[in-house]
Design a protein around this motif. Structure first.
Motif, mmCIF file in Angstrom:
data_model
loop_
_atom_site.group_PDB
_atom_site.id
_atom_site.type_symbol
_atom_site.label_atom_id
_atom_site.label_comp_id
_atom_site.label_asym_id
_atom_site.label_seq_id
_atom_site.Cartn_x
_atom_site.Cartn_y
_atom_site.Cartn_z
ATOM 1 N N ILE A 27 45.417 21.084 -10.021
ATOM 2 C CA ILE A 27 45.677 22.483 -10.337
ATOM 3 C C ILE A 27 45.367 23.292 -9.082
ATOM 4 O O ILE A 27 44.262 23.234 -8.565
ATOM 5 C CB ILE A 27 44.865 22.977 -11.552
ATOM 6 C CG1 ILE A 27 45.140 24.462 -11.812
ATOM 7 C CG2 ILE A 27 43.388 22.677 -11.418
ATOM 8 C CD1 ILE A 27 44.549 24.974 -13.122
ATOM 9 N N ILE A 30 45.517 28.984 -8.470
ATOM 10 C CA ILE A 30 45.210 29.567 -9.772
ATOM 11 C C ILE A 30 45.311 31.081 -9.663
ATOM 12 O O ILE A 30 44.663 31.691 -8.833
ATOM 13 C CB ILE A 30 43.810 29.147 -10.245
ATOM 14 C CG1 ILE A 30 43.728 27.616 -10.334
ATOM 15 C CG2 ILE A 30 43.502 29.782 -11.605
ATOM 16 C CD1 ILE A 30 42.322 27.096 -10.537
ATOM 17 N N MET A 33 42.138 33.613 -14.296
ATOM 18 C CA MET A 33 41.187 32.835 -15.074
ATOM 19 C C MET A 33 40.686 33.735 -16.189
ATOM 20 O O MET A 33 40.571 34.955 -15.994
ATOM 21 C CB MET A 33 40.019 32.375 -14.212
ATOM 22 C CG MET A 33 40.397 31.458 -13.073
ATOM 23 S SD MET A 33 38.900 30.961 -12.151
ATOM 24 C CE MET A 33 39.597 29.839 -10.961
ATOM 25 N N THR A 72 36.798 30.747 -6.570
ATOM 26 C CA THR A 72 38.133 30.170 -6.455
ATOM 27 C C THR A 72 38.101 28.807 -5.776
ATOM 28 O O THR A 72 38.773 27.869 -6.237
ATOM 29 C CB THR A 72 39.051 31.120 -5.678
ATOM 30 O OG1 THR A 72 39.112 32.369 -6.385
ATOM 31 C CG2 THR A 72 40.447 30.543 -5.556
ATOM 32 N N ARG A 75 37.219 26.350 -8.103
ATOM 33 C CA ARG A 75 38.059 26.366 -9.295
ATOM 34 C C ARG A 75 37.202 26.508 -10.550
ATOM 35 O O ARG A 75 37.364 25.794 -11.545
ATOM 36 C CB ARG A 75 38.949 25.131 -9.357
ATOM 37 C CG ARG A 75 39.860 24.993 -8.144
ATOM 38 C CD ARG A 75 40.829 23.838 -8.257
ATOM 39 N NE ARG A 75 40.144 22.550 -8.252
ATOM 40 C CZ ARG A 75 40.772 21.388 -8.353
ATOM 41 N NH1 ARG A 75 42.093 21.351 -8.515
ATOM 42 N NH2 ARG A 75 40.083 20.265 -8.331
ATOM 43 N N MET A 96 43.051 28.870 -17.445
ATOM 44 C CA MET A 96 43.445 29.104 -16.064
ATOM 45 C C MET A 96 44.964 29.039 -15.989
ATOM 46 O O MET A 96 45.575 28.141 -16.594
ATOM 47 C CB MET A 96 42.814 28.076 -15.127
ATOM 48 C CG MET A 96 41.306 28.171 -15.096
ATOM 49 S SD MET A 96 40.581 27.117 -13.836
ATOM 50 C CE MET A 96 38.834 27.303 -14.208
ATOM 51 N N SER A 97 45.521 29.964 -15.255
ATOM 52 C CA SER A 97 46.973 30.063 -15.190
ATOM 53 C C SER A 97 47.456 30.002 -13.747
ATOM 54 O O SER A 97 46.921 30.689 -12.875
ATOM 55 C CB SER A 97 47.437 31.384 -15.819
ATOM 56 O OG SER A 97 47.054 31.453 -17.171
ATOM 57 N N THR A 98 48.469 29.181 -13.538
ATOM 58 C CA THR A 98 49.170 29.155 -12.271
ATOM 59 C C THR A 98 50.527 29.815 -12.482
ATOM 60 O O THR A 98 50.828 30.326 -13.564
ATOM 61 C CB THR A 98 49.355 27.722 -11.762
ATOM 62 O OG1 THR A 98 50.233 27.032 -12.672
ATOM 63 C CG2 THR A 98 48.032 26.982 -11.705
ATOM 64 N N ASP A 102 49.843 27.220 -17.975
ATOM 65 C CA ASP A 102 48.534 27.633 -18.480
ATOM 66 C C ASP A 102 47.754 26.386 -18.858
ATOM 67 O O ASP A 102 48.313 25.443 -19.433
ATOM 68 C CB ASP A 102 48.689 28.510 -19.723
ATOM 69 C CG ASP A 102 49.364 29.831 -19.422
ATOM 70 O OD1 ASP A 102 50.058 30.354 -20.323
ATOM 71 O OD2 ASP A 102 49.208 30.347 -18.294
ATOM 72 N N TYR A 103 46.479 26.416 -18.567
ATOM 73 C CA TYR A 103 45.614 25.299 -18.892
ATOM 74 C C TYR A 103 44.419 25.822 -19.681
ATOM 75 O O TYR A 103 43.855 26.869 -19.350
ATOM 76 C CB TYR A 103 45.125 24.589 -17.625
ATOM 77 C CG TYR A 103 46.244 24.061 -16.767
ATOM 78 C CD1 TYR A 103 46.790 24.848 -15.752
ATOM 79 C CD2 TYR A 103 46.769 22.786 -16.961
ATOM 80 C CE1 TYR A 103 47.821 24.375 -14.955
ATOM 81 C CE2 TYR A 103 47.803 22.307 -16.167
ATOM 82 C CZ TYR A 103 48.325 23.105 -15.173
ATOM 83 O OH TYR A 103 49.350 22.639 -14.388
#
Length: 114
Positions: A27, A30, A33, A72, A75, A96-98, A102-103
């Motif tokens: 990941i 990011i 968050m 950051t 992470r 957490m989103s890229t 989304d995770y």
């Protein structure tokens, strides 16, 4: 990708607890968050979020009591929760989103005794 949340437990009303959530795996970059929570028989709700640039936002119910922060490079996202109330009791989930995905973490239980 795995998000592992830590720090939940039993705390007295008025007390404090700090949650942390660390990501592992592939990941990168990011963007945001955040923390959400879900109490029994209720829907999951937004608690706090932080952007890559450090901009934060909070649910009205936690403003002034909760503080979100992030490292950051590690992470990792944190949630400092102060002046806890019984209504803060819930399972807390990190997210957490890229740009692409989304995770979600597995959740950590916070119990507040009155």
């Amino acid at each position: 990708v795995q998000l592992q949340a830590f720090g939940g437990g039993l705390v007295q009303a008025g007390g404090s607890v700090r949650l942390s959530c660390a990501a592992s795996g592939s990941i990168f970059n990011i963007k945001t968050m955040g923390w959400y929570r879900q109490a029994p028989a209720k829907q999951r709700e937004f608690v706090a979020g932080i952007t890559a640039g450090g901009t934060t936002n909070y649910a009205d119910s936690v403003k002034g009591r909760f503080t979100i922060s992030r490292e950051t490079a590690k992470r990792t996202v944190y949630l400092q929760m102060n002046s806890l109330k019984p209504e803060d009791a819930a399972v807390y989930f990190c997210k957490m989103s890229t740009m692409r995905s989304d995770y979600w973490g597995q959740g950590t239980l916070v119990t507040v005794s009155s």
